[in-house]
Each structure stands twice: as structure tokens, then as C-alpha cells.
Design a protein around this motif. Structure first.
Motif, PDB file in Angstrom:
ATOM      1  N   LYS A  93       0.776  -1.199  -0.077  1.00 24.58           N
ATOM      2  CA  LYS A  93      -0.144  -0.026   0.193  1.00 24.58           C
ATOM      3  C   LYS A  93       0.838   1.211   0.088  1.00 24.58           C
ATOM      4  CE  LYS A  93      -4.027  -2.071   2.180  1.00 24.58           C
ATOM      5  NZ  LYS A  93      -4.942  -1.967   3.334  1.00 24.58           N
ATOM      6  N   ASN A  94       1.622   1.248  -1.024  1.00 25.50           N
ATOM      7  CA  ASN A  94       2.648   2.488  -1.241  1.00 25.50           C
ATOM      8  C   ASN A  94       2.437   2.869  -2.712  1.00 25.50           C
ATOM      9  OD1 ASN A  94       4.507   4.345  -1.488  1.00 25.50           O
ATOM     10  ND2 ASN A  94       6.166   2.884  -1.164  1.00 25.50           N
ATOM     11  N   ILE A  95       1.410   3.740  -2.954  1.00 25.39           N
ATOM     12  CA  ILE A  95       1.065   3.946  -4.236  1.00 25.39           C
ATOM     13  C   ILE A  95       1.113   5.563  -4.710  1.00 25.39           C
ATOM     14  CG2 ILE A  95      -0.614   1.963  -4.447  1.00 25.39           C
ATOM     15  CD1 ILE A  95      -2.669   3.574  -3.957  1.00 25.39           C
ATOM     16  N   ILE A 191     -10.506  12.357  -7.355  1.00 23.47           N
ATOM     17  CA  ILE A 191      -9.656  11.294  -6.958  1.00 23.47           C
ATOM     18  C   ILE A 191      -9.728  11.161  -5.388  1.00 23.47           C
ATOM     19  CG2 ILE A 191      -7.003  10.848  -6.506  1.00 23.47           C
ATOM     20  CD1 ILE A 191      -8.185  13.239  -9.492  1.00 23.47           C
ATOM     21  N   LYS A 192     -10.155   9.858  -4.908  1.00 28.50           N
ATOM     22  CA  LYS A 192     -10.564   9.344  -3.681  1.00 28.50           C
ATOM     23  C   LYS A 192      -9.397   8.611  -3.169  1.00 28.50           C
ATOM     24  CE  LYS A 192     -15.354   9.953  -4.439  1.00 28.50           C
ATOM     25  NZ  LYS A 192     -16.650   9.493  -4.340  1.00 28.50           N
ATOM     26  N   ALA A 193      -9.375   8.299  -1.736  1.00 28.44           N
ATOM     27  CA  ALA A 193      -8.272   7.533  -1.214  1.00 28.44           C
ATOM     28  C   ALA A 193      -8.765   5.913  -1.255  1.00 28.44           C
ATOM     29  CB  ALA A 193      -8.163   7.795   0.160  1.00 28.44           C
ATOM     30  N   PRO A 194      -7.773   4.951  -1.774  1.00 24.37           N
ATOM     31  CA  PRO A 194      -8.288   3.819  -2.200  1.00 24.37           C
ATOM     32  C   PRO A 194      -8.350   2.703  -0.794  1.00 24.37           C
ATOM     33  CG  PRO A 194      -6.193   3.774  -3.048  1.00 24.37           C
ATOM     34  CD  PRO A 194      -6.526   5.436  -2.465  1.00 24.37           C
ATOM     35  N   PHE A 195      -7.637   3.332   0.240  1.00 25.27           N
ATOM     36  CA  PHE A 195      -7.519   2.731   1.267  1.00 25.27           C
ATOM     37  C   PHE A 195      -7.356   3.731   2.401  1.00 25.27           C
ATOM     38  CE2 PHE A 195      -3.605   2.428  -0.906  1.00 25.27           C
ATOM     39  CZ  PHE A 195      -2.703   3.029  -0.045  1.00 25.27           C
ATOM     40  N   SER A 196      -7.191   3.264   3.774  1.00 25.53           N
ATOM     41  CA  SER A 196      -6.834   4.403   5.026  1.00 25.53           C
ATOM     42  C   SER A 196      -5.321   4.274   4.910  1.00 25.53           C
ATOM     43  CB  SER A 196      -7.465   3.792   6.213  1.00 25.53           C
ATOM     44  OG  SER A 196      -8.970   4.091   6.105  1.00 25.53           O
ATOM     45  N   GLY A 197      -4.972   5.611   5.191  1.00 24.91           N
ATOM     46  CA  GLY A 197      -3.503   5.668   5.221  1.00 24.91           C
ATOM     47  C   GLY A 197      -3.000   7.030   5.403  1.00 24.91           C
ATOM     48  N   THR A 198      -1.685   7.352   4.908  1.00 27.75           N
ATOM     49  CA  THR A 198      -1.191   8.792   5.100  1.00 27.75           C
ATOM     50  C   THR A 198      -0.770   9.095   3.902  1.00 27.75           C
ATOM     51  OG1 THR A 198      -0.308   7.973   7.313  1.00 27.75           O
ATOM     52  CG2 THR A 198       0.731   9.958   6.562  1.00 27.75           C
ATOM     53  N   ILE A 199      -0.912  10.477   3.666  1.00 29.25           N
ATOM     54  CA  ILE A 199      -0.543  11.208   2.348  1.00 29.25           C
ATOM     55  C   ILE A 199       1.023  11.616   2.538  1.00 29.25           C
ATOM     56  CG2 ILE A 199      -0.936  13.358   0.991  1.00 29.25           C
ATOM     57  CD1 ILE A 199      -3.267  11.292   1.113  1.00 29.25           C
ATOM     58  N   ASP A 200       1.599  11.055   1.878  1.00 31.75           N
ATOM     59  CA  ASP A 200       3.230  11.226   1.908  1.00 31.75           C
ATOM     60  C   ASP A 200       3.631  12.166   0.838  1.00 31.75           C
ATOM     61  OD1 ASP A 200       5.719   9.908   2.441  1.00 31.75           O
ATOM     62  OD2 ASP A 200       5.955   9.824   0.436  1.00 31.75           O
ATOM     63  N   ARG A 201       3.089  12.303  -0.003  1.00 30.36           N
ATOM     64  CA  ARG A 201       3.595  13.495  -0.987  1.00 30.36           C
ATOM     65  C   ARG A 201       2.248  13.900  -1.925  1.00 30.36           C
ATOM     66  NH1 ARG A 201       7.228  11.018  -4.702  1.00 30.36           N
ATOM     67  NH2 ARG A 201       5.976  11.391  -6.301  1.00 30.36           N
ATOM     68  N   VAL A 202       2.234  15.232  -1.952  1.00 25.74           N
ATOM     69  CA  VAL A 202       1.248  15.991  -2.926  1.00 25.74           C
ATOM     70  C   VAL A 202       1.859  16.922  -3.803  1.00 25.74           C
ATOM     71  CG1 VAL A 202      -0.744  17.549  -2.887  1.00 25.74           C
ATOM     72  CG2 VAL A 202      -0.387  16.136  -0.893  1.00 25.74           C
ATOM     73  N   GLN A 222       0.948   1.343   6.628  1.00 24.75           N
ATOM     74  CA  GLN A 222       1.807   0.310   7.342  1.00 24.75           C
ATOM     75  C   GLN A 222       0.828  -1.051   7.625  1.00 24.75           C
ATOM     76  OE1 GLN A 222       3.354   2.022  10.847  1.00 24.75           O
ATOM     77  NE2 GLN A 222       4.954   3.326   9.629  1.00 24.75           N
ATOM     78  N   ASP A 223      -0.263  -1.051   7.179  1.00 22.88           N
ATOM     79  CA  ASP A 223      -1.262  -2.011   7.294  1.00 22.88           C
ATOM     80  C   ASP A 223      -0.736  -3.208   6.500  1.00 22.88           C
ATOM     81  OD1 ASP A 223      -2.689  -0.619   9.070  1.00 22.88           O
ATOM     82  OD2 ASP A 223      -4.156  -0.338   7.443  1.00 22.88           O
ATOM     83  N   ASP A 224       0.073  -3.125   5.603  1.00 22.66           N
ATOM     84  CA  ASP A 224       0.532  -4.243   4.696  1.00 22.66           C
ATOM     85  C   ASP A 224       1.867  -4.394   4.285  1.00 22.66           C
ATOM     86  OD1 ASP A 224       0.426  -6.742   3.290  1.00 22.66           O
ATOM     87  OD2 ASP A 224      -0.953  -6.065   1.752  1.00 22.66           O
ATOM     88  N   MET A 225       2.715  -4.268   5.214  1.00 26.26           N
ATOM     89  CA  MET A 225       4.293  -4.295   4.992  1.00 26.26           C
ATOM     90  C   MET A 225       5.114  -5.395   5.047  1.00 26.26           C
ATOM     91  SD  MET A 225       4.912  -0.411   6.931  1.00 26.26           S
ATOM     92  CE  MET A 225       6.357  -0.042   6.037  1.00 26.26           C
ATOM     93  N   TYR A 226       6.162  -5.563   4.515  1.00 25.11           N
ATOM     94  CA  TYR A 226       6.904  -6.927   4.688  1.00 25.11           C
ATOM     95  C   TYR A 226       8.421  -6.430   4.127  1.00 25.11           C
ATOM     96  CZ  TYR A 226       6.815  -6.497  -0.464  1.00 25.11           C
ATOM     97  OH  TYR A 226       6.719  -6.119  -1.698  1.00 25.11           O
ATOM     98  N   ILE A 227       9.298  -7.180   4.404  1.00 22.76           N
ATOM     99  CA  ILE A 227      10.757  -6.963   4.419  1.00 22.76           C
ATOM    100  C   ILE A 227      11.149  -8.119   3.072  1.00 22.76           C
ATOM    101  CG2 ILE A 227      13.094  -7.309   5.192  1.00 22.76           C
ATOM    102  CD1 ILE A 227      11.354  -5.372   6.883  1.00 22.76           C
ATOM    103  N   LYS A 228      11.769  -7.062   2.006  1.00 28.20           N
ATOM    104  CA  LYS A 228      12.208  -7.918   1.011  1.00 28.20           C
ATOM    105  C   LYS A 228      13.723  -7.926   0.692  1.00 28.20           C
ATOM    106  CE  LYS A 228      12.165  -7.715  -4.206  1.00 28.20           C
ATOM    107  NZ  LYS A 228      11.886  -7.038  -5.292  1.00 28.20           N
ATOM    108  N   ALA A 229      14.392  -9.248   0.763  1.00 35.64           N
ATOM    109  CA  ALA A 229      15.724  -9.268   0.710  1.00 35.64           C
ATOM    110  C   ALA A 229      16.140 -10.066  -0.331  1.00 35.64           C
ATOM    111  CB  ALA A 229      16.349 -10.270   2.117  1.00 35.64           C
ATOM    112  N   ASP A 230      17.294  -9.761  -0.881  1.00 37.28           N
ATOM    113  CA  ASP A 230      18.051 -10.555  -1.980  1.00 37.28           C
ATOM    114  C   ASP A 230      18.939 -11.527  -1.704  1.00 37.28           C
ATOM    115  OD1 ASP A 230      16.310  -9.120  -4.079  1.00 37.28           O
ATOM    116  OD2 ASP A 230      17.827  -7.779  -4.346  1.00 37.28           O
TER     117      ASP A 230
END
Length: 387
Positions: A93-95, A191-202, A222-230
Motif C-alpha cells: 500500500k505504497n502507491i 480522486i479518492k483514497a483507495p484505502f486508509s493511510g497517510t498522504i506522503d507527497r502531494v 503500514q497495514d500491509d508491509m513486509y521485508i524484501k531481501a535478495d
């Protein structure tokens, strides 16, 4: 005669090192180290033999030559091996939100850092022309409904033709569809919010022209975060979903326990790695793209035991540890050759050579030779724990 033997061994080692063909500096140092180790092993055996001969001839010398040692205490637990890799915090949820249709930005309803709820209005485009069209369609639809209702009543009374009734019905339904389409277009201007969250940039500015695909607002949650590692391809098949993992956040100086959520099946040809996803529970207080250190378990053996790596030695016959052997009620040091597995965090997995009932010598092992007389430290542990 023994002195002559020792001198011969040293001369042979030095002669072999001097007569060897030219090699690079590192290889020469390795060869020299192997030669010195061989000499040291022979010297220890010679010392041990001399001590035994002296004890046989002078029993009073036994106590004075005894080496004080302390057995190793081993915890009874499976052996695990872990690897450390760098990871980053990712969010599903970072869009970036953009307009579906073009138009002038009429109003920006949010600011950076603002918390918003799902379907909350963020940006609205100028829709004056569209609203005018909607008003016109509504007026036409009202007239079409009136005509249809009157025509329907006449048709039920068998007055008029079927064609007149169907034309009135078709006109009404066509205007209803056009009005619904106009409302859908109007909704696209908002333009509406697709989910609850925080406005990071306008990025949207009032009076600016919006185009399809042009970013207007960035939203994160922060409701759907994870760690990605290579992870290097050498660990293919060693990691699986559900394996233990630990994530360290350097900025917060915080560690959290987790598990592997998924393991990638495709190798990146640019860096020969595959991706691993680690679950991240809510409430950790981290941000997308934050750097983390991920510890992944790539090996576990539940049917073995381990020893501190520092007590494992090597000679020409392989790797060994010293164990306690009782001879005529006197404790002696005995070499026990072993086969080792992996090492981690100062401990090494023992695969063969010990059954677990032996008393393994720890402190004092550097002063021992095979067969040397020893004295166990008072209160020392005298067992090796096994599964």
C-alpha cells in the motif's frame, strides 16, 4: 636419539620449503604453516612419549606433570545455522494516484502527512461542463419518463401502436444509461483514497492540468508491509516458507522475530540472487524503503550436538578433540577424531566420532598431548549433552 629424530624432522621440513618451486607469498605462508604444524604434532607426540617413560621410571613425577583441565558443558539443543542479508521495508500500500481523465485541478483537499480514510476525497478536477451535461440529461430524462408513462397507460388500454410504446421506452432507457455514464465520468473527476493511510507527497497544484498517468498524490499505509531481501543463489533449496527469521532495524535499534513468507523461484541474472519475503507485523513503526538486516535460518539438525569451535584441533590425520580416558584410575587425555558439519556463532556441529557419553576436554586443551596425564578441575561438568 630422539633429539636426532626431531632435528631431522625440522631439517626435512625446512628443506622441503626451500626446495619447493617458486610460489606466491600466500601459498608459501600456507606451506610453511603446514610444515610447522607437522613438526609441532611430532614434537607433542615425542613429549608425550618421554613423559610416559619418565612416569614409568619415577612415579613421584606423575602428579607434577599432570595438566589441569576443565571439561566442556554443552547445551542440549538442535544445531542451527543462519545467514545475514540486507533487506528493505516494502509496502503493498505504497502507491501513486493519478487522474483517469484529463482536466484542470479545481481543488486539492489534503496536505502531506495527513491521515485519510478510505474513499475520502483527495483531489477534484473541474467538472463544470460535465455537471451542465448531467443537468441537461436529467431534464431530458424527466420528459422521457413522463412520455413513457403516458404511452404505457395508453398501450395497456389498447390505444396507440406498439411501435409508439417501444419508442418511448427506448428513449427513456437510453437517457438513463447516458445519465449513469455521465455520473461515472463525474466520479472520475474526483480522486479518492483507495484505502486508509497517510498522504506522503502531494504533487497536485490547483489550476494545473491533470493528465492520465501523471502522479498527483502518493499514499502509504503500514497495514500491509513486509521485508524484501535478495539472497545469493548458493542458498537455493536451503530456505523455505515458514523458516525462522529475525529482522534488525538499525535506525530504531530494534529486533523483531518473524518467519519467511515466500521464497522467489527466479534468479536475477544481474546479481545472481533470488528474492525472499519476510513477514512484518503491524506496529513496528518503520517506513517503506528503510534498510534492515535480516537473519535467515538456512540449516537445522535436530539429531546432533555441537562443541565450541575453539576446542577442535587438526593434525595430519584430521580434526580431533581431546576426551578423558581413565587408565588405572588415572585420567589421561585421548585424541578423538571427529567429522564436523557446519559452524555458526562459535559452535561447530559434530557429525561423527563422538557418541555423547564422552567427557570432552575444554579449558587446558592447548597444553595436552595424546596420552598426557590430566587432572579435572574441581566442580567441572563431566558430560556432553546430546539429543
Amino acid at each position: 636419539m630422539k633429539n636426532t629424530y626431531i632435528s631431522s624432522v625440522i631439517l626435512l621440513a625446512l628443506s622441503a620449503a626451500c626446495s619447493a618451486p617458486p610460489v606466491d607469498d600466500l601459498t608459501m605462508k600456507k606451506q610453511k604453516l603446514d610444515s610447522v604444524r607437522t613438526v609441532m604434532a611430532d614434537l607433542k607426540e615425542t613429549i608425550s612419549q618421554l613423559e610416559r617413560e619418565i612416569r614409568d621410571s619415577d612415579p613421584a613425577a606423575s602428579l607434577a606433570s599432570s595438566v589441569l583441565v576443565k571439561p566442556v558443558a554443552i547445551e542440549n539443543k538442535p544445531f542451527e545455522h543462519f545467514i545475514d542479508v540486507r533487506g528493505t521495508v516494502e509496502s503493498r500500500k505504497n502507491i501513486l494516484l493519478s487522474a483517469v481523465t484529463g482536466g484542470e485541478i479545481e481543488r486539492v483537499h489534503v496536505t502531506e502527512g495527513q491521515r485519510v480514510t478510505k474513499d475520502q476525497l483527495l483531489v477534484s478536477l473541474d467538472a463544470a461542463i460535465l455537471r451542465s451535461s448531467i443537468a441537461e440529461l436529467k431534464s431530458s430524462l424527466d420528459l422521457a419518463k413522463t412520455i413513457f408513462e403516458k404511452q404505457e397507460k395508453l398501450w395497456k388500454q389498447n390505444i396507440g401502436t406498439e411501435v409508439q410504446y417501444l419508442q418511448a421506452k427506448n428513449t427513456k432507457e437510453g437517457l438513463e444509461k447516458k445519465l449513469n455514464g455521465a455520473y461515472a465520468q463525474l466520479d472520475q473527476m474526483l480522486i479518492k483514497a483507495p484505502f486508509s493511510g497517510t498522504i506522503d507527497r502531494v504533487d497536485a497544484l490547483e489550476g494545473q492540468m491533470a493528465s492520465p498517468g501523471l502522479p498527483l498524490v502518493r499514499m502509504v499505509s503500514q497495514d500491509d508491509m513486509y521485508i524484501k531481501a535478495d539472497v545469493s543463489e548458493e542458498f537455493i533449496g536451503k530456505l523455505k516458507t515458514g523458516d525462522k527469521a529475525e529482522v534488525y532495524f538499525p535506525v530504531q535499534d530494534k529486533k523483531v522475530s518473524s518467519i519467511i513468507a515466500s521464497v522467489g523461484q527466479v534468479i536475477n541474472p544481474e546479481n545472481r540472487t533470488f528474492s525472499v519475503e519476510v513477514k512484518l507485523s503491524g506496529g513496528v513503526g518503520v517506513n517503506p524503503n528503510q534498510v534492515t538486516l535480516v537473519t535467515l535460518r538456512d540449516y537445522v539438525n535436530n539429531n546432533t550436538f555441537s562443541l565450541p569451535t575453539k576446542y577442535i584441533q587438526r593434525d595430519n590425520n584430521g580434526q580431533f578433540v581431546y576426551i578423558v580416558e581413565m587408565i588405572h584410575n588415572q585420567a589421561h587425555a585421548k585424541k578423538a577424531y571427529i567429522k564436523i558439519g557446519q559452524s555458526f556463532n562459535g559452535n561447530t556441529e559434530i557429525l561423527e566420532g563422538l557418541v555423547g557419553s564422552e567427557t570432552v576436554i575444554g579449558e587446558g586443551f592447548r597444553d595436552l598431548t595424546d596420552g598426557a596425564e590430566i587432572t579435572l578441575a574441581t566442580g567441572a561438568e563431566s558430560k556432553v549433552a546430546v539429543n
